[in-house]
Design a protein around this motif. Structure first.
Motif, PDB file in Angstrom:
ATOM      1  N   ASP A 124       9.813  -8.473  12.278  1.00 21.86           N
ATOM      2  CA  ASP A 124      11.041  -9.121  11.635  1.00 21.86           C
ATOM      3  C   ASP A 124      10.741  -8.698  10.084  1.00 21.86           C
ATOM      4  O   ASP A 124      11.853  -8.921   9.379  1.00 21.86           O
ATOM      5  N   LEU A 125       9.830  -8.261   9.668  1.00 22.03           N
ATOM      6  CA  LEU A 125       9.383  -7.943   8.284  1.00 22.03           C
ATOM      7  C   LEU A 125       9.170  -6.386   8.388  1.00 22.03           C
ATOM      8  O   LEU A 125       9.265  -5.703   9.157  1.00 22.03           O
ATOM      9  N   THR A 126       8.987  -5.759   7.090  1.00 23.19           N
ATOM     10  CA  THR A 126       8.842  -4.443   6.919  1.00 23.19           C
ATOM     11  C   THR A 126       7.378  -3.891   6.991  1.00 23.19           C
ATOM     12  O   THR A 126       6.952  -3.005   6.353  1.00 23.19           O
ATOM     13  N   ILE A 127       6.464  -4.786   7.856  1.00 22.00           N
ATOM     14  CA  ILE A 127       5.052  -4.564   7.807  1.00 22.00           C
ATOM     15  C   ILE A 127       4.682  -2.944   8.328  1.00 22.00           C
ATOM     16  O   ILE A 127       3.771  -2.288   7.837  1.00 22.00           O
ATOM     17  N   ARG A 128       5.531  -2.856   9.411  1.00 23.09           N
ATOM     18  CA  ARG A 128       5.240  -1.309   9.913  1.00 23.09           C
ATOM     19  C   ARG A 128       5.389  -0.107   9.206  1.00 23.09           C
ATOM     20  O   ARG A 128       4.705   0.651   9.004  1.00 23.09           O
ATOM     21  N   ARG A 129       6.492  -0.390   8.324  1.00 21.70           N
ATOM     22  CA  ARG A 129       6.911   0.605   7.459  1.00 21.70           C
ATOM     23  C   ARG A 129       5.752   0.798   6.138  1.00 21.70           C
ATOM     24  O   ARG A 129       5.403   1.990   5.904  1.00 21.70           O
ATOM     25  N   LEU A 130       5.196  -0.497   6.008  1.00 20.80           N
ATOM     26  CA  LEU A 130       4.272  -0.330   4.716  1.00 20.80           C
ATOM     27  C   LEU A 130       3.214   0.333   5.500  1.00 20.80           C
ATOM     28  O   LEU A 130       2.352   1.066   4.626  1.00 20.80           O
ATOM     29  N   VAL A 131       2.447  -0.015   6.813  1.00 19.70           N
ATOM     30  CA  VAL A 131       1.539   0.798   7.101  1.00 19.70           C
ATOM     31  C   VAL A 131       1.787   2.319   7.232  1.00 19.70           C
ATOM     32  O   VAL A 131       0.537   3.071   6.663  1.00 19.70           O
ATOM     33  N   GLU A 132       2.851   2.700   7.546  1.00 18.63           N
ATOM     34  CA  GLU A 132       3.373   4.082   7.724  1.00 18.63           C
ATOM     35  C   GLU A 132       3.182   4.582   6.084  1.00 18.63           C
ATOM     36  O   GLU A 132       2.488   5.800   6.032  1.00 18.63           O
ATOM     37  N   ARG A 133       3.481   3.907   5.359  1.00 18.52           N
ATOM     38  CA  ARG A 133       3.494   4.490   3.859  1.00 18.52           C
ATOM     39  C   ARG A 133       1.902   4.589   3.520  1.00 18.52           C
ATOM     40  O   ARG A 133       1.669   5.846   2.587  1.00 18.52           O
ATOM     41  N   VAL A 134       1.117   3.614   3.894  1.00 18.98           N
ATOM     42  CA  VAL A 134      -0.163   3.524   3.441  1.00 18.98           C
ATOM     43  C   VAL A 134      -0.794   5.124   4.243  1.00 18.98           C
ATOM     44  O   VAL A 134      -1.614   5.726   3.747  1.00 18.98           O
ATOM     45  N   ALA A 135      -0.555   5.217   5.492  1.00 14.66           N
ATOM     46  CA  ALA A 135      -1.107   6.106   6.379  1.00 14.66           C
ATOM     47  C   ALA A 135      -0.702   7.685   5.808  1.00 14.66           C
ATOM     48  O   ALA A 135      -1.382   8.482   6.029  1.00 14.66           O
TER      49      ALA A 135
END
Ligand SMILES: [Zn+2]
Ligand SMILES: [Zn+2]
Lengths: 201, 201
Positions: A124-135
């Protein structure tokens, strides 16, 4: 106000204005009257501004910020340090940090905090996108700037776990005495954190 | 908020919202964010309501009230006593009296008070139209409900002078202790007026 003293258009204006934060029924009536008495100066321009914002506002697909373009103004800004990303719960926190000119960096807006009780999970949050950005590899530092609440801290720990495999430095805002704050109004946790982090004058 | 963190459309929305009574810069930002996060639920409906009000709002040519039709809803209402007319300074006073269900009568909105210092003369108010209404002959009572200020009272006397030749009964709101009011917070003029108008229990 009784239902019959002004046209339904004015009633509807009052009713919608009363849904804004900070405006109760009484101040919504005052605001509506202020508007209808200043048709060309405020009512029409504000209606136009709302229509235009409604047309153009979008959520930045990179960072979750709200802007009228995607990627947002902050993500596009070459004068910012885009290798440092401040993680906040809400756009209001981003605005507050910008007003404070806290750090000339990029952001990531989570859109809330993890809350099992309210049924808010990671997706429900943008955590997946945050991990992508770090990756993607260009971020050197993540500053976790979530609220100092239980849910905020749980969310911070969850994010740190997700990033265990990446070479990114994770920091958080310092705890301490608010500027201008009086000691005897502060809780003990804040006071002892401020004492542990004391600095040389 | 710095000029560069959100699109100009959002900045303009904040700037216009901050002109509403009761909203300072901080609450205007909160309101703007509330709106852009609820595009379909509030932002678009409120923009539409403002556009519609801007299109339809007009000043009643009979009584000076603001409504979306002319003559206004109150002037058209056959269930009101149209032979009794309450004279008020502003539409906000009309709304306040309506909320109080003070009297089921018609109104006349002056649009201000006489103020030589601020350059407000009789022709800047709707006094001429009020005299016309009285001259038409169907009004039996005028209730002068202007504010209990020097300018309000000056305006009341001026109106009464203009109506000297007509057969109309002119009354004013009673002075007295506000309901729930504490005596030691009231000024002496109010207290002595309340004493002079004391009533049997
Ligand atoms: Zn962005
Ligand atoms: Zn009218």
């Amino acid at each position: 106000m009784s239902k019959t003293i002004a046209g339904p258009e004015i009633e509807r204006l009052i009713q919608l204005l009363s849904k804004l934060p900070g405006l109760g029924p009484r101040s919504a009536r005052r605001a509506a009257l202020h508007l209808v008495k200043r048709r060309e100066q405020i009512l029409r321009p504000l209606g136009d501004a709302m229509a235009e914002a409604a047309e153009k506002v979008r959520v930045c697909s990179n960072c979750g910020n709200i802007d009228t373009r995607d990627p947002c103004t902050i993500c596009r800004d070459p004068a910012r340090d885009q290798t440092t990303v401040i993680v906040v719960e809400d756009v209001s926190d981003l605005w507050a940090l910008e007003r404070a000119k806290a750090l000339n960096a990029a952001y990531h807006v989570l859109g809330g905090v993890l809350s099992p009780l309210e049924g808010v999970g990671p997706d429900d949050l943008t955590i997946r996108r945050l991990v992508e950005r770090v990756a993607e590899g260009s971020i050197g530092e993540l500053v976790i700037a979530v609220n100092a609440t239980v849910e905020g801290q749980t969310t911070a720990h969850y994010i740190i776990d997700q990033l265990a495999d990446f070479d990114v430095s994770v920091t958080r805002l310092a705890h301490g005495v608010p500027v201008g704050g009086e000691l005897d109004y502060l809780d003990e946790g804040t006071l002892s954190a401020a004492m542990r982090s004391r600095t040389k004058i």
